[in-house]
Enzyme design. Structure first.
Site, short mmCIF file in Angstrom:
data_model
loop_
_atom_site.label_atom_id
_atom_site.label_comp_id
_atom_site.label_asym_id
_atom_site.label_seq_id
_atom_site.Cartn_x
_atom_site.Cartn_y
_atom_site.Cartn_z
N GLY A 1 0.83 -1.19 0.00
CA GLY A 1 0.00 0.00 0.00
C GLY A 1 0.87 1.25 0.00
O GLY A 1 2.05 1.21 0.37
N CYS A 2 0.28 2.37 -0.40
CA CYS A 2 1.06 3.61 -0.52
C CYS A 2 1.52 4.13 0.84
O CYS A 2 2.71 4.41 1.04
CB CYS A 2 0.25 4.67 -1.27
N TYR A 3 0.60 4.24 1.79
CA TYR A 3 1.01 4.68 3.13
C TYR A 3 2.03 3.73 3.76
O TYR A 3 3.05 4.19 4.30
CB TYR A 3 -0.21 4.79 4.05
#
Length: 349
Positions: A148-150
């Site tokens: 995921g990006c975070y």
């Protein structure tokens, strides 16, 4: 030259994948799917690609995808795992940009994504695709779960502290204050995403719980080799009125050992040979615009007071946080130069 398929080519990550792969010296996109845009030229929908591709969208045809060497799934959660077994049987590798192969804990997956896993045995053999920290496993994997990006900003922001010297910080103290541009929500019609709802506005969301929290916890456990110490870290994401960009501000309590350590040198040495991670000089303040369009993550460290550390971590959520990292994983899987197709410089201003 390998043959590439992209499932879900009308979303932001799908078209970002195409943009990057069109410049790749060792890959050619031959299949680009969309259920709703079958037969439409991609440069009709995305005119920035005019003169760079003649591709047309097609409906998902598993037989066509099986002709590819690798298939990227830029689709909602739950799509990739329905097709992965059949693709693997045809010797086609899979890179999923959704969550189907991120979490090894099936109970957490079912809790946060509201579905049972369709191929748990394949999940066990998949690789978590954070290239800088899992390179050897990615090279030999047939299925990749793109992070995921975070979680990418958090893991790369914290890895030096836990990978080599887990006694420097107090894990239970970690607070992650994260912000993202609106493209992180995907390309879909939604009242909460329209301009008049987001311009001149700044808000937190997922405060009571966000699906990236268990991914962060599981990943930090794997990095550190410690179980059960990250369950109480705090993670709060925010939506800011910009298109691209992500900044995570991570607050950490240091132990006596960590307070005495040269953390700037620790980070610089840890990432010394990493093309896509830039540890900035002490006192720097990384900006999201410095990585816009680039597969780059920038980190800066601050010690505002004794036994306190602040880590700043920025990236383009669509590139290093999604499509660029997926291409980086593909490069590792096929033995290409890791930066192939990813040498772009950030756009500023």
């Amino acid at each position: 030259m390998i043959s590439v398929g992209i499932v879900g080519g009308t979303g932001y990550t799908g078209v970002e994948l195409l943009r990057l792969l069109l410049r790749h010296p060792n890959a050619q996109v031959n299949v680009l799917t969309s259920r709703t845009e079958d037969g439409r030229r991609v440069d009709d929908m995305f005119p920035s690609l005019r003169g760079h591709t003649d591709l047309k969208y097609s409906d998902l045809n598993i037989d066509e995808l099986k002709k590819c060497d690798v298939v990227f799934f830029a689709t909602p959660h739950g799509v990739a795992m329905k097709h992965t077994e059949e693709l693997l049987a045809a010797n086609t590798k899979v890179i999923d940009l959704a969550a189907d192969f991120r979490l090894q804990d099936l109970e957490q997956f079912e809790k946060w994504y509201g579905m049972q896993h369709a191929c748990p045995e394949i999940l066990k053999d998949s690789a978590y695709g954070l290239s800088e920290l899992n390179r050897d496993k990615i090279k030999n994997a047939k299925v990749i779960g793109n992070p995921g990006c975070y979680p990418t900003t958090v893991q790369l922001g914290l890895a030096p502290l836990f990978k080599q010297a887990a006694t420097l910080v107090k894990p239970e103290s970690i607070i992650i204050d994260a912000k993202s541009g609106v493209s992180g929500a995907g390309r879909k019609a939604s009242l909460g995403m329209i301009y008049s709802e987001n311009a001149d506005n700044f808000k937190a969301y997922g405060v009571a719980g966000h699906r990236h929290h268990p991914e962060i916890v599981e990943a930090l456990e794997n990095i550190s080799g410690q179980k059960g110490v990250f369950d109480h870290i705090l993670f709060v994401p925010h939506l800011v009125p910009m298109i691209r960009g992500m900044l995570s501000t991570i607050y950490i309590d240091l132990t006596d050992e960590g307070d005495a350590a040269d953390l700037q040198s620790l980070y610089e040495q840890f990432y010394a040979n990493e093309t896509f991670v830039d540890v900035m000089p002490a006192g720097s303040s990384p900006e999201t615009r410095s990585v816009r369009g680039a597969n780059q993550l920038r980190i800066a460290l601050y010690k505002p007071q004794p036994k306190k550390l602040i880590v700043l971590s920025v990236q383009d959520n669509l590139v290093k946080g999604a499509a660029g990292q997926a291409v980086q994983n593909m490069n590792l899987m096929f033995g290409f130069a890791e930066d192939a197709g990813l040498q772009g410089i950030g756009l500023l201003p």
